[in-house]
Scaffold this active site. Sequence first.
Site, PDB file in Angstrom:
ATOM      1  N   CYS A  40      -6.416  -9.277   9.023  1.00 54.22           N
ATOM      2  CA  CYS A  40      -5.773 -10.201   9.976  1.00 54.22           C
ATOM      3  C   CYS A  40      -5.528  -9.468  11.300  1.00 54.22           C
ATOM      4  CB  CYS A  40      -4.466 -10.734   9.404  1.00 54.22           C
ATOM      5  SG  CYS A  40      -4.712 -11.618   7.860  1.00 54.22           S
ATOM      6  N   GLU A  96       3.571   2.190   1.532  1.00 54.41           N
ATOM      7  CA  GLU A  96       4.894   1.967   2.113  1.00 54.41           C
ATOM      8  C   GLU A  96       5.679   0.957   1.304  1.00 54.41           C
ATOM      9  OE1 GLU A  96       3.638   2.970   6.677  1.00 54.41           O
ATOM     10  OE2 GLU A  96       5.105   1.422   6.284  1.00 54.41           O
ATOM     11  N   CYS A 115      -2.001  -7.642  12.210  1.00 57.17           N
ATOM     12  CA  CYS A 115      -1.334  -6.884  11.126  1.00 57.17           C
ATOM     13  C   CYS A 115      -1.828  -5.452  11.058  1.00 57.17           C
ATOM     14  CB  CYS A 115      -1.593  -7.603   9.802  1.00 57.17           C
ATOM     15  SG  CYS A 115      -0.971  -6.696   8.379  1.00 57.17           S
ATOM     16  N   CYS A 160       7.700  -6.566   8.972  1.00 60.25           N
ATOM     17  CA  CYS A 160       6.490  -7.275   8.530  1.00 60.25           C
ATOM     18  C   CYS A 160       5.304  -6.901   9.400  1.00 60.25           C
ATOM     19  CB  CYS A 160       6.656  -8.782   8.668  1.00 60.25           C
ATOM     20  SG  CYS A 160       7.807  -9.474   7.534  1.00 60.25           S
ATOM     21  N   CYS A 180      -5.393  -3.184   3.013  1.00 58.84           N
ATOM     22  CA  CYS A 180      -5.681  -4.597   2.741  1.00 58.84           C
ATOM     23  C   CYS A 180      -7.046  -4.929   3.320  1.00 58.84           C
ATOM     24  CB  CYS A 180      -4.616  -5.485   3.385  1.00 58.84           C
ATOM     25  SG  CYS A 180      -4.901  -7.240   3.075  1.00 58.84           S
ATOM     26  N   CYS A 228      10.807  -4.786  -0.388  1.00 57.78           N
ATOM     27  CA  CYS A 228       9.522  -5.345   0.048  1.00 57.78           C
ATOM     28  C   CYS A 228       8.450  -4.439  -0.538  1.00 57.78           C
ATOM     29  CB  CYS A 228       9.476  -5.355   1.574  1.00 57.78           C
ATOM     30  SG  CYS A 228       7.901  -5.925   2.227  1.00 57.78           S
TER      31      CYS A 228
HETATM   32  N1  SAH Z   1      -0.897 -10.297   2.516  1.00 57.40           N
HETATM   33  C1  SAH Z   1       0.184 -11.154   2.336  1.00 57.40           C
HETATM   34  C2  SAH Z   1       1.494 -10.428   2.144  1.00 57.40           C
HETATM   35  C3  SAH Z   1       1.748  -9.238   3.014  1.00 57.40           C
HETATM   36  S1  SAH Z   1       1.948  -9.571   4.750  1.00 57.40           S
HETATM   37  C4  SAH Z   1       0.282 -12.163   3.464  1.00 57.40           C
HETATM   38  O1  SAH Z   1      -0.422 -12.019   4.454  1.00 57.40           O
HETATM   39  O2  SAH Z   1       1.022 -13.125   3.308  1.00 57.40           O
HETATM   40  C5  SAH Z   1       3.597 -10.245   4.761  1.00 57.40           C
HETATM   41  C6  SAH Z   1       3.905 -11.119   5.938  1.00 57.40           C
HETATM   42  O3  SAH Z   1       3.961 -10.354   7.148  1.00 57.40           O
HETATM   43  C7  SAH Z   1       2.848 -12.194   6.160  1.00 57.40           C
HETATM   44  O4  SAH Z   1       3.402 -13.453   6.408  1.00 57.40           O
HETATM   45  C8  SAH Z   1       2.156 -11.653   7.379  1.00 57.40           C
HETATM   46  O5  SAH Z   1       1.483 -12.634   8.063  1.00 57.40           O
HETATM   47  C9  SAH Z   1       3.305 -11.060   8.155  1.00 57.40           C
HETATM   48  N2  SAH Z   1       2.871 -10.185   9.238  1.00 57.40           N
HETATM   49  C10 SAH Z   1       1.744  -9.446   9.323  1.00 57.40           C
HETATM   50  N3  SAH Z   1       1.684  -8.788  10.508  1.00 57.40           N
HETATM   51  C11 SAH Z   1       2.786  -9.146  11.212  1.00 57.40           C
HETATM   52  C12 SAH Z   1       3.311  -8.791  12.507  1.00 57.40           C
HETATM   53  N4  SAH Z   1       2.694  -7.915  13.298  1.00 57.40           N
HETATM   54  N5  SAH Z   1       4.478  -9.347  12.887  1.00 57.40           N
HETATM   55  C13 SAH Z   1       5.149 -10.207  12.083  1.00 57.40           C
HETATM   56  N6  SAH Z   1       4.721 -10.559  10.850  1.00 57.40           N
HETATM   57  C14 SAH Z   1       3.554 -10.029  10.409  1.00 57.40           C
HETATM   58 FE1  SF4 Z   2      -3.511  -8.330   4.579  1.00 59.08          FE
HETATM   59 FE2  SF4 Z   2      -1.871  -8.057   6.658  1.00 59.08          FE
HETATM   60 FE3  SF4 Z   2      -3.439 -10.208   6.467  1.00 59.08          FE
HETATM   61 FE4  SF4 Z   2      -1.361  -9.918   4.773  1.00 59.08          FE
HETATM   62  S1  SF4 Z   2      -1.237 -10.161   6.988  1.00 59.08           S
HETATM   63  S2  SF4 Z   2      -3.468 -10.544   4.271  1.00 59.08           S
HETATM   64  S3  SF4 Z   2      -1.367  -7.665   4.527  1.00 59.08           S
HETATM   65  S4  SF4 Z   2      -4.140  -8.087   6.707  1.00 59.08           S
END
Ligand code: SAH
Ligand code: SF4
Length: 357
Positions: A134, A110, A137, A349, A130, A123
Amino acid sequence: MSVRSALPGVDCSTNKVSAPLTPPLLGASLAELTAWVQQQGQPAYRGKQLHEWIYHKQVRSLAEISVFPKQWRAEIANTAIGRSTIHYRCVAGDGTVKYLLRLADGYIIETVGIPTPKRLTVCVSTQVGCPMGCDFCATGKGGYKRNLGRHEIIDQVLTVQQDFQQRVSHVVFMGMGEPLLNTDNVLGAIKSLNQDVGIGQRCITVSTVGIRDRIRKFAQYQLQVTLAVSLHAPNQSLREKLIPSARSYPLELLLAECREYVELTGRRVTFEYILLAGVNDFPEQAAELAQRLRRFQSHVNLIPYNPISEADYKRPWSDRIAAFVKVLKQNHIAVSVRYSRGLEANAACGQLRASKE
Ligand code: SAH
Ligand code: SF4
Protein backbone atom coordinates in the site's frame (compact mmCIF):
# COMPACT_ATOMS: atom_id res chain seq x y z
CA MET A 1 -17.56 -24.40 13.20
CA SER A 2 -15.67 -22.92 16.12
CA VAL A 3 -12.16 -21.53 16.18
CA ARG A 4 -11.09 -24.63 18.08
CA SER A 5 -11.46 -26.77 14.98
CA ALA A 6 -9.07 -24.45 13.15
CA LEU A 7 -6.18 -25.81 15.14
CA PRO A 8 -4.16 -28.58 13.58
CA GLY A 9 -3.46 -31.53 15.83
CA VAL A 10 -6.45 -31.27 18.14
CA ASP A 11 -9.79 -33.00 17.80
CA CYS A 12 -11.80 -30.28 19.45
CA SER A 13 -15.04 -32.17 19.87
CA THR A 14 -13.33 -34.44 22.38
CA ASN A 15 -10.35 -32.23 23.21
CA LYS A 16 -8.14 -35.23 22.45
CA VAL A 17 -4.81 -34.69 20.82
CA SER A 18 -4.70 -36.24 17.36
CA ALA A 19 -1.12 -35.47 16.34
CA PRO A 20 2.05 -35.12 18.40
CA LEU A 21 2.96 -31.59 19.41
CA THR A 22 6.19 -30.25 18.01
CA PRO A 23 7.81 -27.29 19.77
CA PRO A 24 7.69 -24.30 19.97
CA LEU A 25 5.14 -24.87 22.71
CA LEU A 26 3.35 -21.48 22.70
CA GLY A 27 -0.05 -21.85 21.10
CA ALA A 28 -0.53 -25.39 22.41
CA SER A 29 -3.66 -26.07 24.46
CA LEU A 30 -3.77 -27.70 27.87
CA ALA A 31 -4.72 -31.02 26.21
CA GLU A 32 -1.78 -30.82 23.82
CA LEU A 33 0.66 -29.91 26.58
CA THR A 34 -0.64 -32.73 28.75
CA ALA A 35 -0.14 -35.24 25.94
CA TRP A 36 3.34 -33.84 25.40
CA VAL A 37 4.45 -34.29 29.03
CA GLN A 38 3.02 -37.80 29.03
CA GLN A 39 5.07 -38.63 25.94
CA GLN A 40 8.09 -37.61 28.01
CA GLY A 41 7.07 -40.19 30.66
CA GLN A 42 5.70 -37.60 33.10
CA PRO A 43 2.35 -37.67 34.91
CA ALA A 44 -0.58 -35.79 33.34
CA TYR A 45 -0.69 -33.08 36.04
CA ARG A 46 2.64 -31.76 34.79
CA GLY A 47 0.74 -30.58 31.69
CA LYS A 48 -1.29 -28.20 33.81
CA GLN A 49 1.87 -26.95 35.49
CA LEU A 50 3.53 -26.43 32.11
CA HIS A 51 0.47 -24.50 30.87
CA GLU A 52 0.52 -22.27 33.96
CA TRP A 53 4.25 -21.58 33.69
CA ILE A 54 4.38 -20.75 30.00
CA TYR A 55 1.17 -18.70 29.74
CA HIS A 56 0.82 -17.10 33.17
CA LYS A 57 4.24 -17.08 34.80
CA GLN A 58 5.58 -16.42 31.28
CA VAL A 59 8.89 -18.25 31.62
CA ARG A 60 11.32 -17.96 28.73
CA SER A 61 12.97 -21.36 29.27
CA LEU A 62 11.63 -24.67 30.60
CA ALA A 63 14.70 -24.75 32.86
CA GLU A 64 12.96 -22.05 34.94
CA ILE A 65 10.04 -24.29 35.89
CA SER A 66 11.10 -25.00 39.45
CA VAL A 67 8.22 -27.39 40.19
CA PHE A 68 9.57 -29.86 37.61
CA PRO A 69 12.03 -32.59 38.74
CA LYS A 70 15.61 -31.40 38.32
CA GLN A 71 16.75 -34.16 35.98
CA TRP A 72 13.79 -33.79 33.60
CA ARG A 73 14.18 -30.05 33.64
CA ALA A 74 17.76 -30.44 32.44
CA GLU A 75 16.61 -32.81 29.67
CA ILE A 76 13.98 -30.41 28.32
CA ALA A 77 15.86 -27.17 28.97
CA ASN A 78 16.46 -26.57 25.27
CA THR A 79 12.90 -27.27 24.12
CA ALA A 80 11.67 -24.07 22.47
CA ILE A 81 8.78 -22.26 24.12
CA GLY A 82 8.77 -19.75 21.27
CA ARG A 83 9.73 -16.53 23.03
CA SER A 84 11.46 -13.68 21.23
CA THR A 85 13.99 -11.32 22.78
CA ILE A 86 13.56 -7.56 23.11
CA HIS A 87 16.08 -5.98 20.75
CA TYR A 88 14.99 -2.37 21.32
CA ARG A 89 12.36 -0.59 23.37
CA CYS A 90 11.21 3.00 22.99
CA VAL A 91 8.65 4.91 25.08
CA ALA A 92 6.66 7.77 23.52
CA GLY A 93 5.48 10.77 25.57
CA ASP A 94 1.95 9.36 25.71
CA GLY A 95 3.17 6.13 27.35
CA THR A 96 2.96 4.04 24.17
CA VAL A 97 5.86 1.60 24.00
CA LYS A 98 7.32 0.37 20.74
CA TYR A 99 9.30 -2.87 20.79
CA LEU A 100 11.59 -4.35 18.19
CA LEU A 101 11.55 -8.08 18.85
CA ARG A 102 14.22 -10.46 17.58
CA LEU A 103 12.82 -13.77 16.33
CA ALA A 104 14.66 -17.11 16.45
CA ASP A 105 15.89 -16.71 12.84
CA GLY A 106 17.15 -13.16 13.39
CA TYR A 107 14.31 -11.23 11.77
CA ILE A 108 13.11 -8.20 13.69
CA ILE A 109 9.43 -7.33 13.99
CA GLU A 110 7.58 -4.49 15.68
CA THR A 111 4.99 -4.66 18.43
CA VAL A 112 3.31 -1.78 20.21
CA GLY A 113 1.91 -1.60 23.75
CA ILE A 114 -0.75 1.08 24.16
CA PRO A 115 -1.84 1.89 27.73
CA THR A 116 -4.96 3.88 28.63
CA PRO A 117 -6.39 4.26 32.14
CA LYS A 118 -8.67 1.24 31.74
CA ARG A 119 -6.94 -0.83 29.08
CA LEU A 120 -3.68 -2.24 27.91
CA THR A 121 -3.83 -2.88 24.17
CA VAL A 122 -1.20 -4.69 22.12
CA CYS A 123 -0.87 -4.05 18.41
CA VAL A 124 0.56 -7.28 16.99
CA SER A 125 2.33 -8.04 13.73
CA THR A 126 1.34 -11.09 11.68
CA GLN A 127 4.11 -11.10 9.07
CA VAL A 128 7.72 -9.98 8.74
CA GLY A 129 6.98 -7.09 6.37
CA CYS A 130 3.96 -7.18 4.07
CA PRO A 131 3.58 -8.07 0.39
CA MET A 132 0.56 -5.80 -0.26
CA GLY A 133 2.58 -2.65 -0.97
CA CYS A 134 0.00 0.00 0.00
CA ASP A 135 1.30 3.39 -1.03
CA PHE A 136 0.90 5.15 2.34
CA CYS A 137 2.32 2.39 4.58
CA ALA A 138 5.92 2.02 5.75
CA THR A 139 5.52 -1.74 6.22
CA GLY A 140 4.26 -2.11 2.66
CA LYS A 141 7.16 -0.07 1.31
CA GLY A 142 9.67 -2.30 3.08
CA GLY A 143 8.85 -5.59 1.30
CA TYR A 144 7.93 -8.99 2.64
CA LYS A 145 9.96 -11.77 4.24
CA ARG A 146 7.68 -14.42 5.80
CA ASN A 147 4.56 -15.22 7.80
CA LEU A 148 4.79 -15.31 11.59
CA GLY A 149 4.05 -18.57 13.40
CA ARG A 150 1.24 -18.59 15.95
CA HIS A 151 3.82 -18.72 18.77
CA GLU A 152 5.41 -15.53 17.41
CA ILE A 153 2.06 -13.74 17.53
CA ILE A 154 1.23 -14.93 21.07
CA ASP A 155 4.75 -14.06 22.23
CA GLN A 156 4.17 -10.39 21.34
CA VAL A 157 1.23 -10.23 23.76
CA LEU A 158 3.16 -11.99 26.55
CA THR A 159 6.14 -9.68 26.01
CA VAL A 160 4.04 -6.54 26.48
CA GLN A 161 2.19 -8.06 29.44
CA GLN A 162 5.49 -8.90 31.12
CA ASP A 163 7.07 -5.53 30.38
CA PHE A 164 4.09 -3.51 31.67
CA GLN A 165 3.57 -5.93 34.60
CA GLN A 166 -0.10 -5.59 33.76
CA ARG A 167 -2.71 -7.85 32.17
CA VAL A 168 -3.24 -7.19 28.47
CA SER A 169 -6.95 -6.51 27.94
CA HIS A 170 -7.13 -5.92 24.18
CA VAL A 171 -5.30 -7.14 21.09
CA VAL A 172 -5.45 -5.50 17.67
CA PHE A 173 -4.03 -7.26 14.61
CA MET A 174 -2.88 -3.95 13.11
CA GLY A 175 0.89 -4.25 13.20
CA MET A 176 3.10 -5.32 10.33
CA GLY A 177 1.56 -7.63 7.77
CA GLU A 178 -1.75 -8.73 6.34
CA PRO A 179 -3.50 -11.13 8.77
CA LEU A 180 -5.65 -12.84 6.14
CA LEU A 181 -2.53 -13.92 4.23
CA ASN A 182 -1.61 -15.88 7.37
CA THR A 183 -5.07 -17.10 8.34
CA ASP A 184 -4.21 -20.43 9.98
CA ASN A 185 -1.62 -18.95 12.34
CA VAL A 186 -3.82 -15.95 13.08
CA LEU A 187 -6.76 -18.25 13.93
CA GLY A 188 -4.48 -20.46 16.04
CA ALA A 189 -3.16 -17.40 17.88
CA ILE A 190 -6.66 -16.01 18.49
CA LYS A 191 -7.80 -19.33 19.90
CA SER A 192 -4.82 -19.50 22.24
CA LEU A 193 -4.98 -15.83 23.27
CA ASN A 194 -8.60 -16.46 24.17
CA GLN A 195 -8.38 -19.86 25.87
CA ASP A 196 -4.84 -19.97 27.23
CA VAL A 197 -3.93 -16.33 27.88
CA GLY A 198 -7.49 -15.32 28.84
CA ILE A 199 -8.27 -12.41 26.50
CA GLY A 200 -11.94 -12.07 25.56
CA GLN A 201 -12.69 -12.57 21.86
CA ARG A 202 -14.68 -9.33 21.88
CA CYS A 203 -11.50 -7.55 22.92
CA ILE A 204 -9.69 -8.71 19.78
CA THR A 205 -9.77 -6.84 16.43
CA VAL A 206 -8.44 -8.22 13.15
CA SER A 207 -7.69 -5.60 10.50
CA THR A 208 -7.48 -6.57 6.83
CA VAL A 209 -7.01 -4.77 3.54
CA GLY A 210 -9.17 -7.51 2.02
CA ILE A 211 -8.02 -10.73 0.34
CA ARG A 212 -10.43 -12.39 -2.10
CA ASP A 213 -12.58 -15.12 -0.46
CA ARG A 214 -10.75 -14.88 2.87
CA ILE A 215 -13.33 -12.69 4.67
CA ARG A 216 -16.02 -15.23 3.75
CA LYS A 217 -13.81 -18.04 5.05
CA PHE A 218 -13.02 -16.10 8.22
CA ALA A 219 -16.75 -15.58 8.83
CA GLN A 220 -17.29 -19.32 8.90
CA TYR A 221 -15.42 -19.61 12.17
CA GLN A 222 -18.17 -17.55 13.83
CA LEU A 223 -15.75 -15.70 16.07
CA GLN A 224 -16.77 -12.89 18.37
CA VAL A 225 -13.77 -10.80 17.31
CA THR A 226 -14.20 -7.47 15.49
CA LEU A 227 -13.35 -7.41 11.81
CA ALA A 228 -11.89 -4.11 10.58
CA VAL A 229 -11.62 -3.63 6.82
CA SER A 230 -9.21 -1.05 5.43
CA LEU A 231 -11.22 0.80 2.80
CA HIS A 232 -9.47 4.18 2.42
CA ALA A 233 -11.44 5.26 -0.66
CA PRO A 234 -15.11 5.60 -1.58
CA ASN A 235 -14.68 4.21 -5.10
CA GLN A 236 -12.69 1.68 -7.09
CA SER A 237 -10.60 4.09 -9.15
CA LEU A 238 -9.14 5.89 -6.15
CA ARG A 239 -8.81 2.73 -4.08
CA GLU A 240 -6.70 0.96 -6.68
CA LYS A 241 -4.32 3.93 -6.80
CA LEU A 242 -3.68 3.62 -3.08
CA ILE A 243 -3.84 -0.18 -2.71
CA PRO A 244 -2.26 -2.19 -5.56
CA SER A 245 -4.17 -5.41 -4.69
CA ALA A 246 -7.48 -3.59 -5.21
CA ARG A 247 -6.94 -3.88 -8.98
CA SER A 248 -7.59 -7.59 -8.94
CA TYR A 249 -10.08 -7.52 -6.07
CA PRO A 250 -12.57 -4.75 -6.80
CA LEU A 251 -14.34 -2.77 -4.13
CA GLU A 252 -17.76 -4.17 -5.07
CA LEU A 253 -16.57 -7.74 -4.44
CA LEU A 254 -14.93 -6.74 -1.17
CA LEU A 255 -18.11 -5.08 0.07
CA ALA A 256 -20.19 -8.07 -1.03
CA GLU A 257 -17.98 -10.32 1.10
CA CYS A 258 -18.30 -7.92 4.02
CA ARG A 259 -22.08 -8.10 3.66
CA GLU A 260 -21.88 -11.90 3.82
CA TYR A 261 -19.72 -11.55 6.92
CA VAL A 262 -22.37 -9.44 8.65
CA GLU A 263 -25.10 -11.93 7.68
CA LEU A 264 -23.12 -14.97 8.78
CA THR A 265 -21.79 -13.63 12.07
CA GLY A 266 -24.40 -11.06 13.08
CA ARG A 267 -21.52 -8.73 13.86
CA ARG A 268 -21.00 -5.36 12.25
CA VAL A 269 -17.84 -4.55 10.34
CA THR A 270 -15.58 -1.59 11.08
CA PHE A 271 -14.30 0.24 8.01
CA GLU A 272 -10.97 1.98 8.38
CA TYR A 273 -10.39 5.05 6.27
CA ILE A 274 -7.05 6.88 6.31
CA LEU A 275 -7.53 10.59 5.69
CA LEU A 276 -5.00 11.89 3.14
CA ALA A 277 -5.17 15.64 2.53
CA GLY A 278 -6.38 16.52 -0.95
CA VAL A 279 -6.64 12.86 -1.94
CA ASN A 280 -9.61 11.25 -0.19
CA ASP A 281 -10.77 13.87 2.34
CA PHE A 282 -13.25 15.94 0.27
CA PRO A 283 -16.79 16.29 1.64
CA GLU A 284 -18.10 14.88 -1.66
CA GLN A 285 -16.02 11.76 -1.02
CA ALA A 286 -17.56 11.48 2.45
CA ALA A 287 -20.99 11.60 0.81
CA GLU A 288 -19.96 8.95 -1.71
CA LEU A 289 -18.65 6.75 1.09
CA ALA A 290 -21.88 7.16 3.04
CA GLN A 291 -23.87 6.25 -0.05
CA ARG A 292 -21.84 3.09 -0.54
CA LEU A 293 -22.21 2.01 3.09
CA ARG A 294 -25.93 2.77 3.21
CA ARG A 295 -27.96 -0.04 4.80
CA PHE A 296 -24.71 -1.67 5.90
CA GLN A 297 -24.25 -2.58 9.55
CA SER A 298 -20.97 -0.80 9.96
CA HIS A 299 -18.85 1.74 11.73
CA VAL A 300 -16.33 4.02 10.05
CA ASN A 301 -13.03 4.63 11.79
CA LEU A 302 -11.21 7.61 10.31
CA ILE A 303 -7.40 7.54 10.73
CA PRO A 304 -5.67 10.85 10.00
CA TYR A 305 -2.57 9.91 8.02
CA ASN A 306 0.65 9.32 9.98
CA PRO A 307 3.59 10.63 7.97
CA ILE A 308 6.21 8.23 6.61
CA SER A 309 9.40 9.26 4.85
CA GLU A 310 8.74 7.13 1.73
CA ALA A 311 5.53 8.95 0.73
CA ASP A 312 4.60 12.61 0.46
CA TYR A 313 0.98 12.48 1.55
CA LYS A 314 -0.17 15.02 4.12
CA ARG A 315 -2.45 14.76 7.11
CA PRO A 316 -5.57 16.96 6.67
CA TRP A 317 -6.14 19.96 8.94
CA SER A 318 -8.61 19.37 11.76
CA ASP A 319 -11.40 21.49 10.20
CA ARG A 320 -11.22 19.28 7.13
CA ILE A 321 -11.46 16.15 9.29
CA ALA A 322 -14.43 17.66 11.14
CA ALA A 323 -16.18 18.40 7.85
CA PHE A 324 -15.72 14.80 6.70
CA VAL A 325 -17.14 13.52 9.99
CA LYS A 326 -20.10 15.87 9.71
CA VAL A 327 -21.12 14.58 6.27
CA LEU A 328 -20.94 10.96 7.45
CA LYS A 329 -23.04 11.76 10.53
CA GLN A 330 -25.60 13.65 8.45
CA ASN A 331 -25.91 10.44 6.44
CA HIS A 332 -26.43 8.37 9.60
CA ILE A 333 -23.09 6.57 9.45
CA ALA A 334 -21.54 5.69 12.84
CA VAL A 335 -18.11 7.29 12.83
CA SER A 336 -15.11 7.82 15.08
CA VAL A 337 -11.68 9.40 14.54
CA ARG A 338 -8.62 7.50 15.68
CA TYR A 339 -5.76 9.79 16.52
CA SER A 340 -2.81 7.42 16.58
CA ARG A 341 -0.76 6.98 19.69
CA GLY A 342 3.00 6.69 19.71
CA LEU A 343 3.65 9.00 16.77
CA GLU A 344 7.00 10.31 17.93
CA ALA A 345 8.26 6.77 18.54
CA ASN A 346 7.33 5.90 14.93
CA ALA A 347 4.98 3.37 16.50
CA ALA A 348 1.72 4.59 15.02
CA CYS A 349 -0.40 2.88 12.35
CA GLY A 350 1.53 2.41 9.14
CA GLN A 351 4.87 3.47 10.56
CA LEU A 352 6.13 -0.01 11.37
CA ARG A 353 8.86 -1.63 9.33
CA ALA A 354 10.78 -4.91 9.38
CA SER A 355 14.51 -5.37 9.52
CA LYS A 356 17.10 -8.03 10.14
CA GLU A 357 20.23 -7.68 12.15
N1 SAH B 1 -2.65 -5.12 6.80
C1 SAH B 1 -3.76 -4.81 7.58
C2 SAH B 1 -3.41 -4.58 9.03
C3 SAH B 1 -2.18 -3.79 9.32
S1 SAH B 1 -2.22 -2.08 8.84
C4 SAH B 1 -4.53 -3.64 7.01
O1 SAH B 1 -4.04 -2.99 6.09
O2 SAH B 1 -5.65 -3.43 7.45
C5 SAH B 1 -3.25 -1.40 10.12
C6 SAH B 1 -3.93 -0.12 9.76
O3 SAH B 1 -2.99 0.95 9.64
C7 SAH B 1 -4.67 -0.20 8.43
O4 SAH B 1 -5.95 0.34 8.48
C8 SAH B 1 -3.76 0.62 7.56
O5 SAH B 1 -4.40 1.10 6.45
C9 SAH B 1 -3.32 1.71 8.52
N2 SAH B 1 -2.18 2.47 8.02
C10 SAH B 1 -1.19 2.07 7.20
N3 SAH B 1 -0.33 3.09 6.94
C11 SAH B 1 -0.80 4.18 7.60
C12 SAH B 1 -0.34 5.54 7.75
N4 SAH B 1 0.79 5.96 7.19
N5 SAH B 1 -1.08 6.37 8.52
C13 SAH B 1 -2.21 5.94 9.14
N6 SAH B 1 -2.67 4.68 9.05
C14 SAH B 1 -1.98 3.79 8.30
FE1 SF4 C 1 0.23 -4.34 4.34
FE2 SF4 C 1 0.49 -1.84 5.21
FE3 SF4 C 1 -1.22 -2.40 3.24
FE4 SF4 C 1 -1.76 -3.23 5.75
S1 SF4 C 1 -1.60 -1.11 5.07
S2 SF4 C 1 -1.94 -4.41 3.84
S3 SF4 C 1 0.35 -3.67 6.48
S4 SF4 C 1 1.01 -2.62 3.15
